[in-house]
Design a protein around this motif. Structure first.
Motif, PDB file in Angstrom:
ATOM      1  N   ILE A 173       0.815  -1.226   0.160  1.00 31.66           N
ATOM      2  CA  ILE A 173      -0.026  -0.054  -0.005  1.00 31.66           C
ATOM      3  C   ILE A 173       0.664   1.182   0.075  1.00 31.66           C
ATOM      4  N   ASN A 174       1.998   1.042   0.941  1.00 27.28           N
ATOM      5  CA  ASN A 174       2.714   2.279   0.836  1.00 27.28           C
ATOM      6  C   ASN A 174       3.408   2.635  -0.355  1.00 27.28           C
ATOM      7  N   ILE A 175       3.866   1.666  -1.154  1.00 29.43           N
ATOM      8  CA  ILE A 175       4.508   1.752  -2.376  1.00 29.43           C
ATOM      9  C   ILE A 175       3.533   2.506  -3.567  1.00 29.43           C
ATOM     10  N   ARG A 176       2.217   1.953  -3.435  1.00 28.08           N
ATOM     11  CA  ARG A 176       1.212   2.317  -4.342  1.00 28.08           C
ATOM     12  C   ARG A 176       1.063   4.024  -3.813  1.00 28.08           C
ATOM     13  N   VAL A 177       1.043   4.307  -2.827  1.00 27.17           N
ATOM     14  CA  VAL A 177       0.809   5.651  -2.383  1.00 27.17           C
ATOM     15  C   VAL A 177       1.880   6.532  -2.693  1.00 27.17           C
ATOM     16  N   ARG A 178       3.152   6.050  -2.319  1.00 23.55           N
ATOM     17  CA  ARG A 178       4.184   6.621  -2.717  1.00 23.55           C
ATOM     18  C   ARG A 178       4.334   6.925  -4.260  1.00 23.55           C
ATOM     19  N   LYS A 179       4.054   6.172  -5.139  1.00 28.14           N
ATOM     20  CA  LYS A 179       3.943   6.238  -6.457  1.00 28.14           C
ATOM     21  C   LYS A 179       3.104   7.450  -6.907  1.00 28.14           C
ATOM     22  N   GLN A 180       1.626   7.448  -6.286  1.00 25.94           N
ATOM     23  CA  GLN A 180       0.773   8.554  -6.625  1.00 25.94           C
ATOM     24  C   GLN A 180       1.662   9.719  -5.978  1.00 25.94           C
ATOM     25  N   MET A 181       1.975   9.739  -4.843  1.00 24.34           N
ATOM     26  CA  MET A 181       2.430  11.038  -4.464  1.00 24.34           C
ATOM     27  C   MET A 181       3.749  11.636  -5.131  1.00 24.34           C
ATOM     28  N   GLU A 182       4.568  10.819  -5.769  1.00 25.75           N
ATOM     29  CA  GLU A 182       5.485  11.012  -6.784  1.00 25.75           C
ATOM     30  C   GLU A 182       5.126  11.651  -7.864  1.00 25.75           C
ATOM     31  N   LYS A 183       3.924  11.089  -8.712  1.00 23.28           N
ATOM     32  CA  LYS A 183       3.230  11.476  -9.494  1.00 23.28           C
ATOM     33  C   LYS A 183       2.884  13.125  -9.490  1.00 23.28           C
ATOM     34  N   THR A 184       2.073  13.360  -8.361  1.00 24.54           N
ATOM     35  CA  THR A 184       1.608  14.496  -7.995  1.00 24.54           C
ATOM     36  C   THR A 184       2.777  15.556  -7.937  1.00 24.54           C
ATOM     37  N   GLN A 185       3.725  15.135  -7.354  1.00 28.19           N
ATOM     38  CA  GLN A 185       4.661  16.241  -6.895  1.00 28.19           C
ATOM     39  C   GLN A 185       5.540  16.536  -8.071  1.00 28.19           C
ATOM     40  N   LYS A 186       5.625  15.298  -8.969  1.00 23.10           N
ATOM     41  CA  LYS A 186       6.359  15.752 -10.618  1.00 23.10           C
ATOM     42  C   LYS A 186       5.566  16.681 -11.023  1.00 23.10           C
ATOM     43  N   GLU A 187       4.071  16.552 -10.875  1.00 18.52           N
ATOM     44  CA  GLU A 187       3.404  17.478 -11.759  1.00 18.52           C
ATOM     45  C   GLU A 187       3.459  18.811 -11.123  1.00 18.52           C
ATOM     46  N   TYR A 188       3.569  19.047  -9.845  1.00 17.33           N
ATOM     47  CA  TYR A 188       3.714  20.247  -9.344  1.00 17.33           C
ATOM     48  C   TYR A 188       5.019  20.735  -9.648  1.00 17.33           C
ATOM     49  N   TYR A 189       6.024  19.946  -9.571  1.00 17.22           N
ATOM     50  CA  TYR A 189       7.275  20.550 -10.065  1.00 17.22           C
ATOM     51  C   TYR A 189       7.479  21.088 -11.281  1.00 17.22           C
ATOM     52  N   LEU A 190       6.818  20.502 -12.295  1.00 16.82           N
ATOM     53  CA  LEU A 190       6.789  20.771 -13.782  1.00 16.82           C
ATOM     54  C   LEU A 190       6.012  21.913 -13.863  1.00 16.82           C
ATOM     55  N   ARG A 191       4.903  22.115 -13.159  1.00 24.88           N
ATOM     56  CA  ARG A 191       4.146  23.483 -13.125  1.00 24.88           C
ATOM     57  C   ARG A 191       4.869  24.563 -12.650  1.00 24.88           C
ATOM     58  N   GLU A 192       5.738  24.127 -11.679  1.00 21.92           N
ATOM     59  CA  GLU A 192       6.530  25.373 -11.043  1.00 21.92           C
ATOM     60  C   GLU A 192       7.557  25.708 -11.857  1.00 21.92           C
ATOM     61  N   GLN A 193       8.171  24.656 -12.502  1.00 20.14           N
ATOM     62  CA  GLN A 193       9.280  25.137 -13.605  1.00 20.14           C
ATOM     63  C   GLN A 193       8.627  26.003 -14.736  1.00 20.14           C
ATOM     64  N   MET A 194       7.426  25.412 -15.151  1.00 16.02           N
ATOM     65  CA  MET A 194       6.733  26.430 -16.251  1.00 16.02           C
ATOM     66  C   MET A 194       6.319  27.736 -15.825  1.00 16.02           C
ATOM     67  N   LYS A 195       6.093  27.946 -14.547  1.00  9.99           N
ATOM     68  CA  LYS A 195       5.821  29.350 -14.010  1.00  9.99           C
ATOM     69  C   LYS A 195       7.195  30.101 -14.129  1.00  9.99           C
TER      70      LYS A 195
END
Length: 780
Positions: free
Chosen positions: A215-237
């Motif tokens: 479960i933790n691995i699955r949650v971590r992957k989802q969090m990593e995806k969200t963090q990646k999207e956030y990081y890309l958006r911040e880069q775009m800004k």
């Protein structure tokens, strides 16, 4: 190989433990606060510092007895005592061996027990014990590696233990187990059983840990995806900022995302609005569709999906509010109070659909506001007069820039809560054309079985209307479509009588108008006679709107006088009304002064209340034709034909020569020909006038009548008996002929009017003629 024990019997003070269990060979801190427990520790310190530790079955019990404590516990040695603030102490203890309570020693200061003590005697391991020991150590190492809650150095110290009994107890003390599971291990005196139990527990714990890891691995992957999207958006800004571009669109989308998160939307609406937001984010800003999508998202976020007001379910307070706001209207008030009572008993009751039916000005709309006030709910009103487009109810589809939700959803937004009192005004004034039938669209809104999933074309997602209290108003039931009427509970609001209007004017309208015109009660007052004169000679209505306008007109004129002279004080009386309102505008019908041939007084119901009608019949030379004048409707024309047929069938009994029927034309006329007249209640009146004219017998001038007639002379029931009775009384007529089937409606007539009047109940036209016609000799 079985465990061998040295059994000893001792008497020790007992310390009952709450939520914790101490194994032999373990060192642990205990916080002690109960008086008996502190006394037991002090007793142990006076001796050899040994104390018996046993766990309570229920941790919440502050004063346990013998049945509340497990029998098997641990003999421990007190290593250290530290007194804490508040009279408690922290005790460091080390478990020595298992023991079992044989009996309790009676002692009030603390618990004291006689125990059977089991001390392990070291023996050599056999093959089975060796295998169990190795398995346990391996499982414990795996458990520590997976859980990461136990320090690795603990494993190093545990694996060096050679004694199986000590190894089992030390491992059990490090596991996170429930008290009853630990107690089972403590009570397992046989070392083989104890090791087997620990192996089983560790196997189950590792299965749980493996599931947690996945479960933790699955949650971590989802969090990593969200963090990646956030990081890309911040880069775009950051890139856009470096390029000097303003990122208003991204900021707008982020703001909308935050609002969507905070809006607490239902799952279906949340999925829909997120999909539209993703579309908006990808659209170029200048595209016309972007405006449509943005407006849609704003509408979704502005609706009260989960906001409700709390109902005020105090019946006495509600009754007081209704009485303060409205005079009379007993039946509507009673129904509303019944609804409140049911709401108090049944919290999940579906909202009723009340339909207030009555003539204009009797307080239907204001009663809806009072219901909202009494309930403590928000109020919203929607006028349906002239609505002929289905989209007004269901909304427009989002196919063009000007699309918007229907007026139901707009009203919910205006109310700001999902359970307002929603007044649908003038529901009988809707029309139909090529754009659809709005009355049919209202079926879903007003059906308690369907409106929990009301679908607006614009929203394209269900909105729950089941908690809305819908109140509809209409002037006439007959103009409401039958399927719509079937879903509503009709409450009749009859016209106000003169006796009703007088207190309404004095208690409600006059104070209201005095306040609105900036006057003081000392500057103007109205007598009861002045109000009665305004009602009789300056208004003709069922309600009180025109009455209020006339009072306002007088207040304006008085206000002008006050401006000129501040000391002005006016008492408006019946004699001074003409000064302010001019000549009389109306007069009600009055009874005929003499009994005449062919003239009968009938009673009529109109939207402004009741009135009397004089129906005149004249015979002229001709060929037996029937002529009708007075702007009669189809129903009254048919009543005239039926009355004529009946009189002809009774010609012999009434003494009417056959030649008179053949050689004369019959002219029926109702005065005030410019006013349309229709309704199923003039049959017996016309038949009486016809019989009178043909037989030359006069009709009593002190009698009025109402009722429909069949060809065989049966008298049928009518409506509006209350208003017709009041009209007769006002005209000076105190005897009324009514159909026998209308006896039940006499309860609606005010008691003071009923006492002054005589009601003659009839079933057949013969009875009417016997009462109404005078002998020809009396007339001559």
């Amino acid at each position: 190989m079985s465990e061998q024990f040295i059994v000893d019997y001792r008497e020790l003070p007992m310390l009952p433990l709450r939520g914790v269990l101490v194994f032999p060979y373990t060192v642990i801190h205990l916080d002690v606060g109960r008086k008996k427990s502190i006394n037991a520790i002090e007793e142990a310190m006076l001796g050899n510092k040994e104390i018996f530790l046993a766990t309570q079955k229920e941790a919440q019990n502050d004063d346990p007895n013998e049945e509340d404590i497990y029998e098997v516990g641990t003999v421990a040695e007190i290593k250290q005592i530290l007194k804490m603030p508040g009279g408690t102490m922290r005790v460091l203890v080390e478990g020595i061996c298992r023991a079992k309570v044989l009996n309790y020693v009676p002692y009030d200061a603390f618990l004291k027990v006689v125990i059977e003590e089991y001390k392990n005697e070291t023996v050599e391991k056999d093959a089975e014990l060796e295998a169990l020991t190795r398995t346990l150590i391996y499982q414990f190492e795996q458990y520590v590696r997976m859980s990461k809650k136990i320090p690795p150095e603990t494993v190093a110290s545990v694996v060096t233990i050679d004694e199986p009994a000590r190894l089992a107890d030390v491992i059990a003390s490090h596991l996170t187990l429930r008290i009853h599971e630990k107690q089972a291990i403590l009570e397992a005196l046989d070392i083989t059983k104890r090791l087997n139990a620990l192996c089983d527990i560790l196997a189950k714990e590792m299965e749980v840990l493996e599931l947690e890891r996945k479960i933790n691995i699955r949650v971590r992957k989802q969090m990593e995806k969200t963090q990646k999207e956030y990081y890309l958006r911040e880069q775009m800004k950051a890139i856009q900022k470096e390029l000097g571009e303003k990122d208003e669109r991204t900021a707008e989308v982020e703001e909308l995302r935050e609002k969507i998160t905070e809006a607490n939307l239902p799952a279906e609406a949340l999925e829909k609005v997120n999909k539209e937001l993703d579309r908006l984010e990808k659209m170029p800003p200048m595209v016309a569709e972007a405006v449509v999508v943005r407006n849609y998202i704003d509408w979704i976020l502005s609706l009260p999906w989960s906001k409700e007001t709390r109902d005020r379910l105090n019946l006495d307070q509600a009754e007081k509010i209704l009485d303060e706001d409205h005079y009379g209207l007993e039946k509507p008030k009673e129904r509303i109070l019944e609804y409140l009572a049911i709401r108090k008993l049944a919290k999940k009751m579906k909202g009723p659909i009340l339909c207030l039916v009555g003539p204009p000005g009797v307080g239907k709309t204001s009663l809806g506001k009072s219901v909202a006030h009494a309930l403590g709910r928000n109020f919203v009103r929607l006028s349906l007069g002239g609505v002929k487009d289905e989209a007004e109810i269901r909304g427009h589809r989002r196919t063009y820039v000007g699309a918007m939700p229907g007026r139901i959803i707009q009203g919910i937004k205006q109310a700001g809560s999902k359970n307002p009192v929603f007044l649908l005004d003038e529901i009988d004034k809707m029309t139909t054309d090529f754009r659809g039938d709005p009355a049919s669209a209202l079926l879903e809104v007003l059906d308690p079985e369907q409106n929990s999933t009301f679908s607006d074309h614009y929203l394209e997602t269900a909105f729950d209307l089941s908690k809305v209290m819908f109140i509809t108003t209409a002037n006439s039931v007959y103009n409401i479509p039958k399927p719509l009427l079937d879903r509503m509970e009709v409450i009749e609001l009859s016209s106000y009588t003169e006796e009703d209007k007088v207190p309404i004017a004095l208690d409600y309208l006059v104070p209201k108008q005095i306040k609105e015109h900036g006057l003081k009660p000392t500057q103007i007052s109205f007598s009861e006679g002045s109000i009665r004169k305004i009602i009789r000679e300056y208004t003709r209505e069922a309600g009180v709107r025109s009455l209020e306008r006339q009072i306002a007109s007088i207040c304006r004129k008085v206000a002008r006088e006050v401006v000129k002279d501040k000391d002005t004080s006016v008492n408006v009386t019946a004699n001074s009304i003409n000064k302010y309102l001019g000549v009389e505008r109306y007069h009600y019908g009055t009874a005929e002064k003499e009994s005449q041939v062919g003239v009968t007084t009938g009673l009529a119901w109109t939207e402004t209340g009741g009135d009397i009608l004089s129906i005149e019949v004249a015979l002229v030379k001709g060929k037996g034709k029937l002529l009708l004048t007075g702007k009669l409707g189809d129903v009254m024309k048919e009543s005239a034909q039926a009355g004529l047929t009946y009189v002809r069938s009774k010609a012999d009994e009434l003494g009417i020569p056959f030649e008179q029927l053949e050689e004369n034309d019959i002219h029926i006329h109702i005065p005030e020909g410019a006013i349309p007249k229709d309704g199923p209640s003039a049959g017996i009146t016309m038949a009486t006038s016809l019989a009178s004219a043909m037989s030359a017998r006069p009709v009593r001038n002190d009698i009025a009548m109402t009722g429909e007639i069949t060809l065989r002379g049966r008298v049928l029931p009518i409506g509006g008996l209350k208003e017709k009775s009041l009209a007769a009384h006002r005209a000076g007529i105190n005897t009324i002929i009514i159909p026998a089937e209308n006896k039940k409606d006499m309860d609606d007539i005010p008691a003071q009017i009923k006492k002054k009047m005589q009601f003659i109940l009839v079933d057949h036209m013969d009875e009417v003629l016997a009462e109404a016609l005078l002998p020809a000799t009396d007339f001559q």
